[in-house]
Design a protein around this motif. Structure first.
Motif, short mmCIF file in Angstrom:
data_model
loop_
_atom_site.label_atom_id
_atom_site.label_comp_id
_atom_site.label_asym_id
_atom_site.label_seq_id
_atom_site.Cartn_x
_atom_site.Cartn_y
_atom_site.Cartn_z
N THR A 6 11.25 -0.98 0.22
CA THR A 6 10.20 0.03 0.18
C THR A 6 8.87 -0.58 -0.24
OG1 THR A 6 11.80 1.79 -0.28
CG2 THR A 6 9.50 2.24 -0.83
N PHE A 7 8.90 -1.47 -1.20
CA PHE A 7 7.68 -2.18 -1.61
C PHE A 7 7.09 -2.94 -0.43
CE2 PHE A 7 5.86 -6.25 -2.98
CZ PHE A 7 4.81 -5.80 -3.73
N LEU A 8 7.92 -3.67 0.30
CA LEU A 8 7.44 -4.46 1.44
C LEU A 8 6.94 -3.56 2.57
CD1 LEU A 8 10.19 -7.20 1.48
CD2 LEU A 8 7.81 -7.45 0.73
N TRP A 9 7.65 -2.47 2.80
CA TRP A 9 7.26 -1.52 3.85
C TRP A 9 5.89 -0.91 3.54
CZ3 TRP A 9 7.63 4.06 3.11
CH2 TRP A 9 7.43 4.81 4.28
N ARG A 10 5.68 -0.53 2.29
CA ARG A 10 4.39 0.04 1.90
C ARG A 10 3.28 -1.00 2.00
NH1 ARG A 10 6.52 3.67 -3.19
NH2 ARG A 10 7.35 5.36 -1.91
N ALA A 11 3.58 -2.25 1.63
CA ALA A 11 2.59 -3.33 1.73
C ALA A 11 2.22 -3.58 3.19
CB ALA A 11 3.13 -4.60 1.09
N ALA A 12 3.14 -3.29 4.10
CA ALA A 12 2.87 -3.47 5.53
C ALA A 12 2.15 -2.27 6.14
CB ALA A 12 4.19 -3.71 6.28
N VAL A 26 22.35 5.63 3.98
CA VAL A 26 20.91 5.86 4.06
C VAL A 26 20.69 7.19 4.77
CG1 VAL A 26 18.69 4.98 4.88
CG2 VAL A 26 20.44 3.38 4.10
N ALA A 27 20.60 8.25 3.96
CA ALA A 27 20.42 9.59 4.51
C ALA A 27 19.01 9.74 5.07
CB ALA A 27 20.64 10.63 3.41
N GLU A 28 18.87 10.61 6.04
CA GLU A 28 17.57 10.82 6.68
C GLU A 28 16.52 11.32 5.70
OE1 GLU A 28 15.68 13.23 10.47
OE2 GLU A 28 17.83 12.84 10.40
N ASN A 29 16.93 12.03 4.66
CA ASN A 29 15.97 12.56 3.69
C ASN A 29 15.82 11.66 2.46
OD1 ASN A 29 18.46 13.06 2.57
ND2 ASN A 29 17.98 15.12 1.89
N ALA A 30 16.40 10.49 2.46
CA ALA A 30 16.27 9.56 1.34
C ALA A 30 14.85 8.98 1.29
CB ALA A 30 17.28 8.43 1.46
N TRP A 31 14.34 8.78 0.09
CA TRP A 31 12.97 8.27 -0.06
C TRP A 31 12.80 6.88 0.54
CZ3 TRP A 31 12.75 3.80 -2.90
CH2 TRP A 31 13.78 3.56 -3.80
N PHE A 32 13.86 6.15 0.75
CA PHE A 32 13.80 4.79 1.28
C PHE A 32 14.20 4.69 2.74
CE2 PHE A 32 17.66 5.56 -1.17
CZ PHE A 32 18.64 5.36 -0.19
N ASP A 54 23.80 -0.66 1.21
CA ASP A 54 23.89 -0.88 -0.25
C ASP A 54 22.52 -0.68 -0.89
OD1 ASP A 54 25.03 -1.35 -2.71
OD2 ASP A 54 25.00 -3.53 -2.52
N ALA A 55 21.97 0.50 -0.63
CA ALA A 55 20.62 0.83 -1.11
C ALA A 55 20.47 0.69 -2.61
CB ALA A 55 20.26 2.25 -0.68
N TRP A 56 21.51 0.98 -3.37
CA TRP A 56 21.44 0.94 -4.83
C TRP A 56 21.87 -0.41 -5.39
CZ3 TRP A 56 18.37 4.58 -5.88
CH2 TRP A 56 18.40 5.77 -5.16
N GLY A 57 22.19 -1.35 -4.52
CA GLY A 57 22.59 -2.68 -4.98
C GLY A 57 21.40 -3.46 -5.54
N SER A 58 21.70 -4.39 -6.40
CA SER A 58 20.63 -5.20 -6.98
C SER A 58 20.34 -6.40 -6.09
CB SER A 58 21.03 -5.66 -8.38
OG SER A 58 22.21 -6.44 -8.30
#
Length: 73
Positions: A6-12, A26-32, A54-58
């Motif tokens: 998300t950080f990289l996407w916003r930077a782009a 990754v649900a359609e309504n998820a913030w990411f 694995d959206a919540w993975g580190s």
């Protein structure tokens, strides 16, 4: 993983992706959602499998550097 892409996407500039979502976590309504699809479409990252992002993975430093490198092309 979701926060990094998300950080990289916003930077782009938060561009829209045109790929279909293959990830069950990754649900359609998820913030990411849009960021993950952008990252997939642009080769920044893939999922940990064909259907799981694995959206919540580190992320360790090496993974973050790889995402940055790929995003920079």
């Amino acid at each position: 993983r979701a926060q990094v892409v998300t950080f990289l996407w916003r930077a782009a500039g938060s561009p829209e992706a045109s790929v279909e979502n293959p990830f069950t976590d990754v649900a359609e309504n998820a913030w990411f959602h849009d960021a993950v699809l952008w990252a997939l479409e642009n080769g920044v990252t893939t999922g940990v499998s064909d259907t799981f992002f694995d959206a919540w993975g580190s992320c360790n430093r090496a993974q973050v550097v790889t995402f940055l490198y790929r995003a920079a092309k």
